[in-house]
Design a protein around this motif. Structure first.
Motif, PDB file in Angstrom:
ATOM      1  N   UNK A 109       6.236  -9.537  14.716  1.00 26.82           N
ATOM      2  CA  UNK A 109       6.690  -8.977  13.605  1.00 26.82           C
ATOM      3  C   UNK A 109       5.663  -8.028  12.743  1.00 26.82           C
ATOM      4  N   UNK A 110       4.384  -8.110  13.078  1.00 25.76           N
ATOM      5  CA  UNK A 110       3.435  -7.528  12.524  1.00 25.76           C
ATOM      6  C   UNK A 110       3.575  -5.878  12.507  1.00 25.76           C
ATOM      7  N   UNK A 111       3.487  -5.225  11.522  1.00 26.18           N
ATOM      8  CA  UNK A 111       3.637  -3.861  11.577  1.00 26.18           C
ATOM      9  C   UNK A 111       2.929  -3.301  10.413  1.00 26.18           C
ATOM     10  N   UNK A 112       2.911  -2.069  10.281  1.00 26.76           N
ATOM     11  CA  UNK A 112       1.993  -1.298   9.524  1.00 26.76           C
ATOM     12  C   UNK A 112       2.006  -1.703   7.859  1.00 26.76           C
ATOM     13  N   UNK A 113       3.451  -2.075   7.629  1.00 29.42           N
ATOM     14  CA  UNK A 113       3.669  -2.401   6.240  1.00 29.42           C
ATOM     15  C   UNK A 113       2.965  -3.843   6.191  1.00 29.42           C
ATOM     16  N   UNK A 114       2.958  -4.441   7.171  1.00 30.49           N
ATOM     17  CA  UNK A 114       2.044  -6.059   7.098  1.00 30.49           C
ATOM     18  C   UNK A 114       0.979  -5.839   6.845  1.00 30.49           C
ATOM     19  N   UNK A 115       0.444  -4.858   7.830  1.00 28.75           N
ATOM     20  CA  UNK A 115      -1.177  -4.708   7.755  1.00 28.75           C
ATOM     21  C   UNK A 115      -1.884  -4.290   6.532  1.00 28.75           C
ATOM     22  N   UNK A 116      -0.856  -3.202   5.681  1.00 32.07           N
ATOM     23  CA  UNK A 116      -1.271  -2.907   4.366  1.00 32.07           C
ATOM     24  C   UNK A 116      -1.112  -3.821   3.535  1.00 32.07           C
ATOM     25  N   UNK A 117      -0.305  -4.804   3.526  1.00 32.63           N
ATOM     26  CA  UNK A 117      -0.181  -5.835   2.681  1.00 32.63           C
ATOM     27  C   UNK A 117      -1.271  -6.744   2.665  1.00 32.63           C
TER      28      UNK A 117
END
Length: 228
Positions: A109-117
């Motif tokens: 479930x790791x995505x760009x939104x998660x990375x930015x968070x």
């Protein structure tokens, strides 16, 4: 108590959500060791010092009891709980097992939104390190790790992990043998982000395991070692 509040830089007169403000203030004092184990916490005294009625104080103490930071003994009153090094070591083992398993599951479930968070939380940790606010750094550290664990979709285990963080941080903050750059502590989170971004569950679990082993630096070893 008043001296501890002043020394901790805490406003004893929160303007809103008094239960939460009182809980956070007492949690900071307990986790950083400004309130030692066995210290009595008298509701009437706390209410006066926080400029509050007793109801928010009682609610805050109940929340702290749920976290294992205070012990409420009915008519005998409430005292700051003890966290032994043995308990902290065992919680490290629980944390390691949960987080490595969670990291493997979170990769999908790791995505760009998660990375930015996560990157934003690291930036906040670096700012806390620059201000030498170790307690704020530990709170942000907890938010970082729980953000990852949320992606594992194991919600029933989150309260257990949260409690582990509180007590391991408490043991770490009150351990005089620990000496580490706060900025380094903040930046040690980047390898976890990179490992999650790789899409490899084993790499993500290994990064979490290495991070946890760095966290417990200076703590006496767990009998039998940490779990693989």
């Amino acid at each position: 108590m008043a001296e501890a509040l002043e020394a901790g830089g805490i406003n004893p007169f929160p303007s809103s959500n008094k239960r939460q403000a009182i809980q956070e203030a007492l949690q900071r004092l307990i986790v950083t060791g400004r309130l030692e184990p066995g210290t009595p916490l008298v509701e009437t005294q706390l209410a006066a010092e926080f400029g509050s009625s007793q109801a928010p104080v009682r609610e805050a103490l109940m929340k702290l009891e749920e976290a294992g930071l205070v012990v409420r003994n009915g008519y005998r009153g409430t005292v700051v709980a003890t966290t032994s090094m043995d308990e902290a070591r065992e919680m490290v083992a629980v944390r390691l097992r949960l987080e490595t398993s969670g990291a493997r599951r979170a990769v999908a479930g790791f995505d760009r939104e998660m990375r930015d968070r996560l990157a934003g939380l690291i930036a906040e940790m670096e700012a806390a390190a620059g201000s030498e606010d170790l307690f704020a750094l530990t709170e942000l550290d907890r938010a970082f790790h729980l953000a990852i664990f949320e992606r594992a979709e194991l919600p029933s285990l989150e309260p257990i992990l949260t409690r582990c963080f509180l007590h391991v941080h408490r043991a770490a903050l009150t351990n005089p043998a620990r000496a580490r750059s706060l900025l380094q502590s903040a930046r040690w989170h980047w390898p976890i982000v990179e490992a999650l971004d790789s899409g490899c569950p084993d790499r993500a679990a290994a990064a979490l395991a290495e991070h946890v082993n760095n966290v417990i630096e200076g703590m006496p070893p767990l009998a039998g070692g940490l779990p693989e």
